[in-house]
Design a protein around this motif. Structure first.
Motif, mmCIF file in Angstrom:
data_model
loop_
_atom_site.group_PDB
_atom_site.id
_atom_site.type_symbol
_atom_site.label_atom_id
_atom_site.label_comp_id
_atom_site.label_asym_id
_atom_site.label_seq_id
_atom_site.Cartn_x
_atom_site.Cartn_y
_atom_site.Cartn_z
ATOM 1 N N UNK A 109 0.829 -1.201 0.000
ATOM 2 C CA UNK A 109 0.000 0.000 0.000
ATOM 3 C C UNK A 109 0.866 1.255 0.000
ATOM 4 N N UNK A 110 1.946 1.259 0.762
ATOM 5 C CA UNK A 110 2.813 2.430 0.813
ATOM 6 C C UNK A 110 3.477 2.706 -0.529
ATOM 7 N N UNK A 111 3.912 1.652 -1.223
ATOM 8 C CA UNK A 111 4.488 1.850 -2.561
ATOM 9 C C UNK A 111 3.437 2.420 -3.506
ATOM 10 N N UNK A 149 7.545 9.761 2.779
ATOM 11 C CA UNK A 149 6.968 9.109 3.952
ATOM 12 C C UNK A 149 6.535 7.682 3.628
ATOM 13 N N UNK A 150 5.913 7.478 2.478
ATOM 14 C CA UNK A 150 5.438 6.143 2.125
ATOM 15 C C UNK A 150 6.581 5.188 1.828
ATOM 16 N N UNK A 155 9.651 0.545 3.502
ATOM 17 C CA UNK A 155 10.946 -0.122 3.645
ATOM 18 C C UNK A 155 11.238 -0.474 5.095
ATOM 19 N N UNK A 156 10.932 0.447 6.001
ATOM 20 C CA UNK A 156 11.172 0.182 7.414
ATOM 21 C C UNK A 156 10.412 -1.053 7.871
ATOM 22 N N UNK A 157 9.168 -1.179 7.451
ATOM 23 C CA UNK A 157 8.355 -2.305 7.878
ATOM 24 C C UNK A 157 8.794 -3.618 7.261
ATOM 25 N N UNK A 158 9.649 -3.569 6.257
ATOM 26 C CA UNK A 158 10.156 -4.801 5.665
ATOM 27 C C UNK A 158 11.399 -5.327 6.379
#
Length: 233
Positions: A109-111, A149-150, A155-158
């Motif tokens: 979703x962020x991408x 931000x997205x 990336x952080x959540x991965x």
């Protein structure tokens, strides 16, 4: 302070949308895989207010933005979280693979949101000279900060540490033994993440994970999203 207000508002709006729609994506993916826990809890919603965590969605991103504006005069990095969407893995069809898809839905979703923000720059070109300069400047700031931000949140959540999405994806993909060992880290996952982000760089500056992610996002990641949205380099 007033000269920073537009960037502050644009940064907070970009962060809130990135964080809350990330969580909503988990809920919709879980529903598609057979778990309606989020729906029954009233969390299957695109309304950011349903997902806002007072500290992680508002206070921390706001403080980070203010600190950057006070020190470097611009916003380069944002970080935060929303209230996690409840997922009952036992209700998912094919729980192991289903959890991989549910976890991956947030970064995906962020991408997508980063790409949508880059696409917004196209109609902005046609509005140059039509919108007041202040409105155009705010719109451009929002587009840029939404992309950053997205990408950073995704990336952080991965990162492969439970309870981050990357950790849960790894638990679903690894063989049973390593997967169980990694899953057992989840109760201490938040502490591990904080140590990796804030303690490790002080001990070994070359291992600054957040700095590395920020450099990737503001450099090649940003250029890639612009290219995918049809913009020149």
């Amino acid at each position: 302070m007033t000269e920073w207000l537009p960037e502050l508002l644009a940064a907070i709006l970009a962060a809130v949308l990135a964080i809350t729609l990330h969580e909503a994506a988990h809920g919709y993916a879980a529903l598609a895989m057979g778990d309606d826990t989020a729906a029954r809890a009233g969390r299957l919603s695109l309304n950011p207010l349903r997902h806002v965590d007072r500290v992680g969605t508002v206070i921390l991103p706001g403080l980070l933005v203010l600190f950057q504006l006070l020190t470097i005069g611009r916003v380069e990095v944002m970080f935060g979280w929303a209230k996690p969407v409840p997922v009952d893995i036992g209700r998912l069809r094919n729980p192991r693979f289903g959890m991989v898809l549910v976890a991956a839905a947030g970064p995906a979703m962020n991408v997508f949101l980063a790409w949508c923000a880059a696409m917004l720059a196209h109609p902005l070109d046609g509005l140059a000279g039509v919108l007041p300069p202040e409105a155009m400047e705010f719109a451009i700031r929002f587009v840029v900060l939404s992309i950053l931000a997205n990408l950073l949140l995704g990336l952080f959540n991965l990162l492969p540490v439970p309870p981050l999405d990357g950790g849960r994806i790894m638990v679903g993909l690894l063989p049973r033994g390593p997967a169980m060992a990694l899953a057992r880290l989840e109760p201490a996952g938040l502490v591990i993440v904080l140590l990796l982000l804030f303690v490790l760089p002080r001990l070994a500056p070359s291992l600054d994970i957040m700095g590395g992610l920020a450099a990737l996002v503001t450099g090649p990641g940003f250029r890639l999203i612009l290219q995918l949205a049809g913009h020149g380099v």
